[in-house]
Every structure is written in C-alpha cells, then in structure tokens.
Design an enzyme around this catalytic site. Structure first.
Site, PDB file in Angstrom:
ATOM      1  N   ASP A 136      22.895 -10.564 -21.348  1.00 57.99           N
ATOM      2  CA  ASP A 136      21.488 -10.826 -20.900  1.00 57.99           C
ATOM      3  C   ASP A 136      21.269 -12.212 -20.649  1.00 57.99           C
ATOM      4  OD1 ASP A 136      18.553 -10.713 -21.362  1.00 57.99           O
ATOM      5  OD2 ASP A 136      18.886  -8.642 -22.108  1.00 57.99           O
ATOM      6  N   ASP A 166      23.593 -14.103 -15.881  1.00 56.98           N
ATOM      7  CA  ASP A 166      22.654 -13.446 -14.969  1.00 56.98           C
ATOM      8  C   ASP A 166      23.766 -12.274 -14.325  1.00 56.98           C
ATOM      9  OD1 ASP A 166      21.169 -12.673 -12.934  1.00 56.98           O
ATOM     10  OD2 ASP A 166      20.204 -14.706 -12.820  1.00 56.98           O
ATOM     11  N   SER A 208      13.557   5.184 -13.416  1.00 57.03           N
ATOM     12  CA  SER A 208      12.056   5.325 -13.734  1.00 57.03           C
ATOM     13  C   SER A 208      11.443   6.567 -13.147  1.00 57.03           C
ATOM     14  CB  SER A 208      11.083   4.058 -13.282  1.00 57.03           C
ATOM     15  OG  SER A 208       9.816   4.387 -13.706  1.00 57.03           O
ATOM     16  N   TYR A 237       9.333  -2.246  -6.491  1.00 62.95           N
ATOM     17  CA  TYR A 237      10.023  -1.869  -7.904  1.00 62.95           C
ATOM     18  C   TYR A 237      10.750  -0.575  -7.876  1.00 62.95           C
ATOM     19  CZ  TYR A 237      10.724  -0.422 -12.723  1.00 62.95           C
ATOM     20  OH  TYR A 237      11.306   0.136 -13.785  1.00 62.95           O
ATOM     21  N   LYS A 260      14.661   1.074  -7.875  1.00 64.74           N
ATOM     22  CA  LYS A 260      15.235   1.705  -8.764  1.00 64.74           C
ATOM     23  C   LYS A 260      15.897   3.140  -7.734  1.00 64.74           C
ATOM     24  CE  LYS A 260      14.712   0.103 -12.798  1.00 64.74           C
ATOM     25  NZ  LYS A 260      15.768  -0.457 -13.439  1.00 64.74           N
ATOM     26  N   PHE A 272       9.948   8.193 -18.613  1.00 64.07           N
ATOM     27  CA  PHE A 272       8.452   8.417 -18.184  1.00 64.07           C
ATOM     28  C   PHE A 272       7.925   7.192 -18.920  1.00 64.07           C
ATOM     29  CE2 PHE A 272       7.503  11.795 -15.767  1.00 64.07           C
ATOM     30  CZ  PHE A 272       8.826  12.287 -15.213  1.00 64.07           C
ATOM     31  N   ASN A 273       7.068   7.125 -19.810  1.00 64.96           N
ATOM     32  CA  ASN A 273       6.279   6.029 -20.207  1.00 64.96           C
ATOM     33  C   ASN A 273       6.674   5.430 -21.753  1.00 64.96           C
ATOM     34  OD1 ASN A 273       4.706   7.122 -18.176  1.00 64.96           O
ATOM     35  ND2 ASN A 273       3.300   5.422 -18.595  1.00 64.96           N
ATOM     36  N   ASN A 324       0.983  -5.519 -18.563  1.00 64.79           N
ATOM     37  CA  ASN A 324       0.461  -4.466 -17.673  1.00 64.79           C
ATOM     38  C   ASN A 324       0.343  -3.167 -17.888  1.00 64.79           C
ATOM     39  OD1 ASN A 324       1.162  -6.443 -15.425  1.00 64.79           O
ATOM     40  ND2 ASN A 324       3.203  -6.122 -16.021  1.00 64.79           N
TER      41      ASN A 324
HETATM   42  P1  NAD Z   1      12.654  -5.652 -20.760  1.00 70.23           P
HETATM   43  O1  NAD Z   1      12.163  -6.556 -19.679  1.00 70.23           O
HETATM   44  O2  NAD Z   1      12.250  -5.699 -22.001  1.00 70.23           O
HETATM   45  O3  NAD Z   1      14.288  -5.593 -20.748  1.00 70.23           O
HETATM   46  C1  NAD Z   1      15.166  -6.060 -19.615  1.00 70.23           C
HETATM   47  C2  NAD Z   1      16.300  -6.892 -20.181  1.00 70.23           C
HETATM   48  O4  NAD Z   1      17.115  -7.276 -18.982  1.00 70.23           O
HETATM   49  C3  NAD Z   1      15.751  -8.271 -20.759  1.00 70.23           C
HETATM   50  O5  NAD Z   1      16.297  -8.528 -21.975  1.00 70.23           O
HETATM   51  C4  NAD Z   1      16.136  -9.334 -19.613  1.00 70.23           C
HETATM   52  O6  NAD Z   1      16.199 -10.648 -20.073  1.00 70.23           O
HETATM   53  C5  NAD Z   1      17.418  -8.795 -19.063  1.00 70.23           C
HETATM   54  N1  NAD Z   1      17.431  -9.032 -17.582  1.00 70.23           N
HETATM   55  C6  NAD Z   1      16.532  -8.913 -16.681  1.00 70.23           C
HETATM   56  N2  NAD Z   1      17.052  -9.477 -15.476  1.00 70.23           N
HETATM   57  C7  NAD Z   1      18.318  -9.753 -15.843  1.00 70.23           C
HETATM   58  C8  NAD Z   1      19.255 -10.654 -14.924  1.00 70.23           C
HETATM   59  N3  NAD Z   1      19.267 -11.149 -13.789  1.00 70.23           N
HETATM   60  N4  NAD Z   1      20.452 -10.885 -15.805  1.00 70.23           N
HETATM   61  C9  NAD Z   1      20.793 -10.575 -17.221  1.00 70.23           C
HETATM   62  N5  NAD Z   1      19.819  -9.963 -17.867  1.00 70.23           N
HETATM   63  C10 NAD Z   1      18.577  -9.705 -17.206  1.00 70.23           C
HETATM   64  O7  NAD Z   1      12.325  -4.170 -19.985  1.00 70.23           O
HETATM   65  P2  NAD Z   1      12.697  -2.645 -20.661  1.00 70.23           P
HETATM   66  O8  NAD Z   1      11.427  -2.177 -21.037  1.00 70.23           O
HETATM   67  O9  NAD Z   1      13.488  -2.949 -21.704  1.00 70.23           O
HETATM   68  O10 NAD Z   1      13.461  -1.963 -19.476  1.00 70.23           O
HETATM   69  C11 NAD Z   1      14.695  -1.712 -19.493  1.00 70.23           C
HETATM   70  C12 NAD Z   1      14.898  -1.099 -18.166  1.00 70.23           C
HETATM   71  O11 NAD Z   1      14.573   0.288 -18.113  1.00 70.23           O
HETATM   72  C13 NAD Z   1      14.835  -1.806 -16.857  1.00 70.23           C
HETATM   73  O12 NAD Z   1      15.788  -1.819 -15.844  1.00 70.23           O
HETATM   74  C14 NAD Z   1      13.441  -1.251 -16.472  1.00 70.23           C
HETATM   75  O13 NAD Z   1      13.068  -1.101 -15.180  1.00 70.23           O
HETATM   76  C15 NAD Z   1      13.810   0.306 -16.802  1.00 70.23           C
HETATM   77  N6  NAD Z   1      12.462   1.044 -17.219  1.00 70.23           N
HETATM   78  C16 NAD Z   1      11.398   0.614 -18.075  1.00 70.23           C
HETATM   79  C17 NAD Z   1      10.365   1.262 -18.235  1.00 70.23           C
HETATM   80  C18 NAD Z   1       9.200   0.949 -19.227  1.00 70.23           C
HETATM   81  O14 NAD Z   1       8.226   1.260 -19.176  1.00 70.23           O
HETATM   82  N7  NAD Z   1       9.628  -0.029 -20.463  1.00 70.23           N
HETATM   83  C19 NAD Z   1      10.131   2.409 -17.773  1.00 70.23           C
HETATM   84  C20 NAD Z   1      11.247   3.169 -16.724  1.00 70.23           C
HETATM   85  C21 NAD Z   1      12.190   2.100 -16.523  1.00 70.23           C
HETATM   86  C1  UD1 Z   2       3.492   2.095 -15.056  1.00 68.10           C
HETATM   87  C2  UD1 Z   2       4.193   1.725 -13.737  1.00 68.10           C
HETATM   88  C3  UD1 Z   2       5.379   2.473 -13.531  1.00 68.10           C
HETATM   89  C4  UD1 Z   2       6.279   2.448 -14.852  1.00 68.10           C
HETATM   90  C5  UD1 Z   2       5.586   3.006 -15.960  1.00 68.10           C
HETATM   91  C6  UD1 Z   2       6.375   3.296 -17.035  1.00 68.10           C
HETATM   92  C7  UD1 Z   2       2.410   0.266 -12.970  1.00 68.10           C
HETATM   93  C8  UD1 Z   2       1.545   0.476 -11.539  1.00 68.10           C
HETATM   94  N1  UD1 Z   2       3.249   1.266 -12.868  1.00 68.10           N
HETATM   95  O1  UD1 Z   2       3.167   3.178 -14.551  1.00 68.10           O
HETATM   96  O2  UD1 Z   2       6.062   2.071 -12.527  1.00 68.10           O
HETATM   97  O3  UD1 Z   2       7.469   3.661 -14.352  1.00 68.10           O
HETATM   98  O4  UD1 Z   2       4.359   2.075 -16.228  1.00 68.10           O
HETATM   99  O5  UD1 Z   2       6.607   2.254 -17.783  1.00 68.10           O
HETATM  100  O6  UD1 Z   2       2.516  -0.598 -13.300  1.00 68.10           O
HETATM  101  N2  UD1 Z   2      -4.368   1.792 -17.981  1.00 68.10           N
HETATM  102  C9  UD1 Z   2      -5.758   1.754 -18.303  1.00 68.10           C
HETATM  103  N3  UD1 Z   2      -5.844   0.296 -18.706  1.00 68.10           N
HETATM  104  C10 UD1 Z   2      -4.826  -0.712 -18.873  1.00 68.10           C
HETATM  105  C11 UD1 Z   2      -3.502  -0.435 -18.308  1.00 68.10           C
HETATM  106  C12 UD1 Z   2      -3.277   0.953 -18.028  1.00 68.10           C
HETATM  107  O7  UD1 Z   2      -6.522   2.263 -18.292  1.00 68.10           O
HETATM  108  O8  UD1 Z   2      -5.086  -1.916 -19.012  1.00 68.10           O
HETATM  109  C13 UD1 Z   2      -4.297   3.269 -17.560  1.00 68.10           C
HETATM  110  C14 UD1 Z   2      -3.423   3.579 -16.145  1.00 68.10           C
HETATM  111  O9  UD1 Z   2      -4.407   3.491 -15.387  1.00 68.10           O
HETATM  112  C15 UD1 Z   2      -2.815   4.762 -16.541  1.00 68.10           C
HETATM  113  C16 UD1 Z   2      -2.365   4.772 -17.868  1.00 68.10           C
HETATM  114  O10 UD1 Z   2      -3.301   3.686 -18.631  1.00 68.10           O
HETATM  115  O11 UD1 Z   2      -3.590   5.929 -16.255  1.00 68.10           O
HETATM  116  C17 UD1 Z   2      -0.943   4.255 -18.380  1.00 68.10           C
HETATM  117  O12 UD1 Z   2      -0.616   2.931 -17.512  1.00 68.10           O
HETATM  118  P1  UD1 Z   2       0.696   2.374 -17.620  1.00 68.10           P
HETATM  119  O13 UD1 Z   2       0.959   1.870 -19.076  1.00 68.10           O
HETATM  120  O14 UD1 Z   2       0.500   0.975 -16.879  1.00 68.10           O
HETATM  121  O15 UD1 Z   2       1.822   3.067 -16.889  1.00 68.10           O
HETATM  122  P2  UD1 Z   2       1.719   3.848 -15.660  1.00 68.10           P
HETATM  123  O16 UD1 Z   2       0.681   3.813 -14.775  1.00 68.10           O
HETATM  124  O17 UD1 Z   2       2.385   5.176 -15.768  1.00 68.10           O
END
Ligand code: NAD
Ligand code: UD1
Length: 342
Positions: free
Chosen positions: A31, A58, A124, A148, A152, A177-178, A197
């Site tokens: 990481d 990296d 995702s 993004y 993926k 999912f979420n 976000n």
């Molecule tokens: P996160 O940002 O908390 O974790 C990602 C980790 O990767 C971090 O520790 C970051 O420092 C490391 N990283 C990023 N770029 C790097 C690089 N170039 N070299 C080495 N390390 C690097 O995110 P997360 O929520 O734990 O997500 C993990 C994975 O799951 C990601 O690939 C993300 O796209 C995917 N994912 C997350 C969600 C979500 O909602 N959290 C949903 C769907 C998919």
């Molecule tokens: C987001 C990502 C998606 C990712 C997913 C899972 C975006 C546009 N999409 O989607 O790529 O795979 O998370 O981590 O960021 N909401 C509010 N107020 C807020 C934030 C969100 O009303 O301040 C609502 C949104 O409109 C949505 C729901 O909450 O209806 C969930 O939002 P969010 O947590 O951002 O997840 P996704 O939209 O599913």
C-alpha cells in the site's frame, strides 16, 4: 495460506486483514497510503494480536510490485488497491486508468513472475450502469457511466483474459454493492478524506456534529418514499466474502464475477431513520436536487454468491448503523487524531 493484499490499509482492506489474520493466514500488505493510514494497520495488529509484512509502495511501480510479490511468494492475491471516487475520476481520468487498469496489469505481471495464479479482485456494481432489470444479476449488461466504472470494467476484462491464457489460473471478480459499517470493536472504520461522497459516512459525520445537515439528493424517484434505494452491505460481511472467494479460487479454475450484496434495497430516508435510532438524536436533512448520474434503485441478485461461495450476508441495517456509530463516536476525526503507532 500466504495472501498478498494490495490496498490492505484501506477501508475494506483493513477489515479483510482482521478476518484473514484471525483465520490464521499469513499476510503481506502492499500500500502507498494515498488514501489510508498506517494507524489502520497498527490497529489491525492490536485487534488480532498478529503481525504482517508491509511494503509501502505504489502499484504503478511495476518493479517494486514484482519484488514485493516475488519476495513473499504468495498462494493468492487480493487486489483492493485503487482509486474509487466517481467525481474525481471525471476530473483526472488518466490517473484512474493508470492506477486501476495499469496497476492491475502490473500486478498480474508480478504474479506471473512469482508463479502465483489466484486472484480476488475488488470490482463494483457500478460496472452495470443503468438497470435494465432488477435485481442486478451477474449476466446483466456491463455499461458503466463514468471513468471510475470503466476502469473497473476494463480491469475485469484484463483479469479475465489473463485467467484464460494462464494454465491453472483462478480469478474471482467480486462486484461490491454499497459497503458500510465498521468492525464491532470500533477501532477501524471508514475514514474519508474531506467531504464524504457516500451516504453513510456523511450521515455519520452529521450525527457526530462535524457537518450541519445531510442533503438528500432527490425525493422524487420511483421508490417507496421517493429517495434513492441501495443495497448496503456490512463491511465485515464483505470481508468474509473475500475469505470465501479465496477458498473457492483454490478449487475452481477460470474467471467468475460474483455480486456481493444483501439482495435488499434500503432508501436514503430508511437509512437516516435507522441511524437516528442508533445514535439517539435526530439527523437534520434537507431535500436537494438529484445528483447527476444517480439511479433510483440498485440491489443485487445474491444466488451466485450463495451457490458458488457458500456465503451470504449475516448483518442487517441496525448492525451497520451501530458499528458505524461506534467507530464514528470513538474516532470523531477518523485515524487523523491518532499517533501512527496507536
Ligand atoms: P480505500 O481508498 O479505503 O482503500 C484503497 C487502498 O488502496 C488505500 O489504502 C490506498 O492507500 C491504496 N492505494 C490506492 N492507490 C494505490 C496505489 N497506486 N498503490 C498502492 N496502494 C494504493 O477504498 P476501499 O473502500 O477500501 O476500496 C477498496 C477497493 O474496493 C477499491 O478498489 C475500490 O474501487 C473497490 N470498491 C469500493 C467500494 C466502496 O464503496 N468502498 C465499492 C465498490 C468497489
Ligand atoms: C456510489 C458510487 C458508485 C459506487 C458506490 C458504492 C457515485 C456517483 N457512485 O454510488 O460508483 O460503486 O457508491 O460505494 O458516487 N445520497 C444522498 N446524499 C448524500 C450522498 C448520497 O442523498 O450526501 C444518496 C444518493 O443519491 C443515493 C444514496 O444516497 O441514492 C447512496 O449514495 P452513495 O453512498 O453515494 O452510493 P451510490 O450512489 O450507490
């Protein structure tokens, strides 16, 4: 088993480390901490009373990655490292392709050099794009609507081609999912940089008083109460899904995409109400405009996860809120207020 974990210091990675170490696996984390803190790893060590190897580098540095994988000689890799902010991916798309696609190619090259043929990849549900039907099953067309999501989908394609061309390879693409919630200890959790976000960390920061109110992005969707409906999955359930996928990859060859969700949609208003029950006070909200690109509803078909992995979600929305609140109230500034070793 020896497991090489890219992005292990992050939100989902750190929770998966706890489950891996508790199950007795040997771990090497790779990481660069670009979106995480070494404090998370210190806390994982405390929670599990187990140590792990850590390489700070990296994934875009192919030589460092090849050295890291070759030195550790893992049985399997879990690939979390990547950039994940949809909005940011519109502003700096090349950095997203570099990290998420080229970084994945570097990792597969490093695995080839080390003779490792098993990978579990963080994909995702965003790869599906607009719903043609619900629930999303794994055969739903892939049509991501932002850079993004496209990174993926491309990384999935690269891994699938690698698996086809590599004898005995096994790849599992987990389409999350979420993910929400935190470890029950409240010692690790999601620590977003700046304004969150995503919905759950935003609600948590309003609940703790760091932000004044939640803007609900639209209440005129075609859902039970007009607000967006999503499939929230507890991060500890998600972590367990990775262990199940590792087991599956030991027995199956080829490449499979598998949804990881609960199969149940929760609306924004329902999540706010559940969080209010947990924290014991009202969470101020205001109705704002729809967020561009948002869909009304998204939730998973979970049959494949159950049949292939023998996994299904155990935790409900109350557990998700309770663990999130324990983490948020015990660490109001996330890992930011902790010295690196604590
Ligand atoms: P996160 O940002 O908390 O974790 C990602 C980790 O990767 C971090 O520790 C970051 O420092 C490391 N990283 C990023 N770029 C790097 C690089 N170039 N070299 C080495 N390390 C690097 O995110 P997360 O929520 O734990 O997500 C993990 C994975 O799951 C990601 O690939 C993300 O796209 C995917 N994912 C997350 C969600 C979500 O909602 N959290 C949903 C769907 C998919
Ligand atoms: C987001 C990502 C998606 C990712 C997913 C899972 C975006 C546009 N999409 O989607 O790529 O795979 O998370 O981590 O960021 N909401 C509010 N107020 C807020 C934030 C969100 O009303 O301040 C609502 C949104 O409109 C949505 C729901 O909450 O209806 C969930 O939002 P969010 O947590 O951002 O997840 P996704 O939209 O599913």
């Amino acid at each position: 088993m020896k497991v090489f974990v890219t992005g292990g210091a992050g939100y989902i990675g750190s929770h998966t480390l706890v489950q891996l170490l508790t199950a007795g696996h040997e771990v090497c984390v790779f990481d660069n901490y670009c979106n995480s803190s070494p404090v998370a790893l210190a806390r994982v060590r405390q929670l599990t009373n187990r140590d792990m190897r850590v390489v700070e580098a990296d994934i875009c540095d192919a030589d460092a990655l090849t050295r890291g994988v070759t030195d550790f000689a893992p049985d399997a890799v879990i690939h979390f490292a990547g950039l994940k902010a949809v909005g940011e991916s519109n502003d700096i798309p090349l950095r997203y392709y570099q990290t998420n696609v080229s970084g994945t190619m570097n990792l597969l090259g490093a695995m080839d050099a080390a003779g490792c043929r098993r990978i579990v990849f963080s994909s995702s549900a965003t790869v599906y794009g607009e719903a043609h039907y619900l629930p999303f099953d794994e055969n739903h067309p892939i049509a991501p609507t932002n850079p993004y999501g496209r990174t993926k989908a491309m990384a999935e394609g690269v891994i699938a081609d690698w698996a086809r061309a590599t004898p005995d390879a096994s790849a599992v693409l987990l389409r999350y999912f979420n993910p929400v919630g935190a470890h029950e200890s409240g010692r690790i959790g999601e620590d977003p940089d700046g304004i969150p976000n995503n919905l759950m960390p935003f609600i948590a920061q309003v609940a703790i008083g760091r932000r004044e109110k939640l803007a609900i992005f639209g209440d005129d969707y075609d859902t039970r109460d007009g607000t967006g409906e999503r499939d929230y999955i507890h991060v500890v359930d998600l972590a367990d899904a990775h262990l199940a996928a590792l087991g599956y990859s030991g027995a199956a060859q080829g490449c499979e995409a598998i949804n990881i969700g609960t199969g149940t949609g929760i609306t924004v208003r329902e999540l706010v109400a559940a969080y209010e029950r947990t924290c014991g006070h009202p969470i101020p909200v205001e109705i704002g405009p729809r967020r561009p690109g948002d869909v009304a509803s998204s939730y998973a078909a979970t049959k494949k996860a159950t049949n292939s992995l023998g996994w299904c979600a155990k935790f409900g929305i109350e557990d998700m809120c309770a663990s999130s609140w324990r983490w948020q109230s015990g660490n109001p500034d996330g890992f930011g207020d902790a010295p690196h070793s604590s």
